[in-house]
Write an enzyme that holds these catalytic residues in place. Structure first.
Site, short mmCIF file in Angstrom:
data_model
loop_
_atom_site.label_atom_id
_atom_site.label_comp_id
_atom_site.label_asym_id
_atom_site.label_seq_id
_atom_site.Cartn_x
_atom_site.Cartn_y
_atom_site.Cartn_z
N ASP A 92 0.84 -1.21 0.00
CA ASP A 92 0.00 0.00 0.00
C ASP A 92 0.87 1.25 0.00
O ASP A 92 1.97 1.25 0.55
CB ASP A 92 -0.92 -0.02 1.24
CG ASP A 92 -2.07 0.98 1.11
OD1 ASP A 92 -2.30 1.49 -0.01
OD2 ASP A 92 -2.72 1.25 2.12
N ASN A 132 1.35 3.33 -2.94
CA ASN A 132 1.91 3.73 -4.24
C ASN A 132 1.43 5.12 -4.65
O ASN A 132 2.21 5.96 -5.11
CB ASN A 132 1.48 2.74 -5.34
CG ASN A 132 2.09 1.37 -5.16
OD1 ASN A 132 2.92 1.17 -4.29
ND2 ASN A 132 1.66 0.43 -5.97
N TRP A 174 2.90 7.92 -2.49
CA TRP A 174 4.33 8.07 -2.80
C TRP A 174 4.51 8.94 -4.04
O TRP A 174 5.34 9.86 -4.04
CB TRP A 174 4.93 6.68 -3.03
CG TRP A 174 6.40 6.62 -3.23
CD1 TRP A 174 7.37 6.49 -2.27
CD2 TRP A 174 7.10 6.68 -4.49
NE1 TRP A 174 8.61 6.45 -2.84
CE2 TRP A 174 8.48 6.57 -4.21
CE3 TRP A 174 6.70 6.80 -5.82
CZ2 TRP A 174 9.46 6.57 -5.21
CZ3 TRP A 174 7.67 6.82 -6.82
CH2 TRP A 174 9.03 6.70 -6.51
N HIS A 188 2.84 3.17 -8.92
CA HIS A 188 2.70 1.74 -9.22
C HIS A 188 3.93 1.23 -9.96
O HIS A 188 4.43 0.14 -9.67
CB HIS A 188 1.44 1.49 -10.06
CG HIS A 188 0.16 1.86 -9.37
ND1 HIS A 188 -0.09 1.51 -8.06
CD2 HIS A 188 -0.92 2.57 -9.79
CE1 HIS A 188 -1.29 1.98 -7.72
NE2 HIS A 188 -1.80 2.63 -8.73
N LEU A 193 11.01 -20.56 -4.17
CA LEU A 193 9.92 -19.73 -3.64
C LEU A 193 8.65 -19.88 -4.49
O LEU A 193 8.71 -19.85 -5.72
CB LEU A 193 10.36 -18.26 -3.67
CG LEU A 193 9.30 -17.22 -3.32
CD1 LEU A 193 9.00 -17.24 -1.82
CD2 LEU A 193 9.74 -15.82 -3.74
C1 FPP Z 1 -1.84 0.06 -3.41
O1 FPP Z 1 -1.38 1.38 -3.38
C2 FPP Z 1 -1.30 -0.67 -4.56
C3 FPP Z 1 -2.05 -1.28 -5.52
C4 FPP Z 1 -3.50 -1.26 -5.53
C5 FPP Z 1 -1.42 -1.95 -6.67
C6 FPP Z 1 -0.19 -2.74 -6.40
C7 FPP Z 1 0.52 -2.93 -7.66
C8 FPP Z 1 1.85 -2.91 -7.84
C9 FPP Z 1 2.82 -2.79 -6.74
C10 FPP Z 1 2.45 -3.00 -9.21
C11 FPP Z 1 2.29 -4.28 -9.94
C12 FPP Z 1 2.43 -5.50 -9.14
C13 FPP Z 1 2.98 -6.65 -9.56
C14 FPP Z 1 2.88 -7.84 -8.69
C15 FPP Z 1 3.68 -6.78 -10.83
P1 FPP Z 1 -2.45 2.56 -3.52
O2 FPP Z 1 -2.57 2.88 -4.97
O3 FPP Z 1 -3.73 2.16 -2.87
O4 FPP Z 1 -1.75 3.71 -2.75
P2 FPP Z 1 -2.45 4.88 -1.91
O5 FPP Z 1 -3.12 4.22 -0.74
O6 FPP Z 1 -1.30 5.73 -1.50
O7 FPP Z 1 -3.41 5.57 -2.82
#
Ligand code: FPP
Length: 246
Positions: free
Chosen positions: A21, A23, A26, A38, A132
């Site tokens: 969580d 992204n 950030w 992301h 893994l």
């Molecule tokens: C949550 O952060 C993250 C996600 C919903 C997506 C996760 C995806 C990735 C890390 C990239 C692709 C993954 C793989 C396995 C290749 P958020 O967007 O909810 O962040 P926020 O809470 O700050 O808005």
């Protein structure tokens, strides 16, 4: 002494699950679009997978896309799906070379055909790997999974009613997506949020929870090692008393 050496290799968590969580926050902190977060989240995925593999963790489950994430703006959903395809393609050789087996939980049939096709290919190419097991939760939520399990049971027994006494935890678990995967020992959530967000709700009944303020794109293997060191200081009692488990 580096962090990795502080880890007792004889009491590693067999299964670590991660709610990635932060992204969006950030990226926004850096004045960028959410998708930039992301994209940088993929770097954190790579380093965490490598760190888990090098330690000898057996299962690592990453919450990559929930059934609720479809409600995000279309632009973000499309960008996440493209990122998934490009990551699957760019990481294929590395996963194979590092003996990583890819698995998924969630309704893969509900993903765009490009994503599900690439995933199925990579799952098949890595199916004999013995290192893994990397489990991607995609189009996943616990409520979906539990309702889906009930549907599976009803479909199987509708013409031949099952004896109620046969419905045990062990029986029910066989209908979950995680049927061949042990329950997580440790669940990590990044970004300072203290929620489970519909993730592995059945499976985390006795999981140790670890929350960190680090935003996912900044997460690296040393953060994973810190979480494991913290996990190893805990006493897991599974409902028993401290005297009983010692
Ligand atoms: C949550 O952060 C993250 C996600 C919903 C997506 C996760 C995806 C990735 C890390 C990239 C692709 C993954 C793989 C396995 C290749 P958020 O967007 O909810 O962040 P926020 O809470 O700050 O808005």
């Amino acid at each position: 002494m580096d962090l990795k050496e502080k880890i007792d290799k004889n009491s590693l968590p067999a299964h670590v699950a991660v709610i990635m969580d932060g992204n969006g926050r950030w990226a926004q902190k850096k004045g960028n679009q959410r998708i930039f977060g992301h994209k940088n989240g993929v770097k954190a995925v790579r380093d965490t997978v490598e760190g888990a593999a090098e330690l000898g963790i057996k299962y690592l489950t990453l919450y990559a896309f929930s059934t609720e994430n479809w409600n995000r703006p279309k632009k973000e959903v499309d960008a996440l799906m493209s990122l998934l395809i490009s990551t699957i393609n760019s990481e294929t050789d590395t996963l194979i070379k590092n003996n990583v087996r890819l698995l998924t939980i969630g309704d893969i049939t509900g993903l765009p055909s490009g994503v599900s096709k690439n995933l199925k290919e990579l799952i098949s190419k890595t199916s004999n790997n013995t290192g893994l097991s990397l489990v991607l939760a995609l189009n996943y939520s616990s409520r979906w999974e539990i309702v889906n399990a009930v549907k599976g049971i009803v479909a199987e027994y509708q013409d031949n009613p099952i004896e109620i006494s046969k419905i045990t935890n062990e029986f029910f678990e066989k209908y979950l997506n995680t049927k061949d995967i042990p329950d997580p020992d440790l669940l990590i959530r990044t970004s300072g949020e203290y929620r489970i967000s519909n993730f592995l709700v059945w499976q985390i009944a006795y999981t140790e929870l670890y929350f960190t303020e680090v935003l996912w794109p900044d997460f690296r293997r040393n953060h994973l090692f810190e979480a494991i060191i913290n996990f190893q200081k805990r006493e897991r009692r599974f409902g028993k008393t401290s005297e009983q488990v010692n």
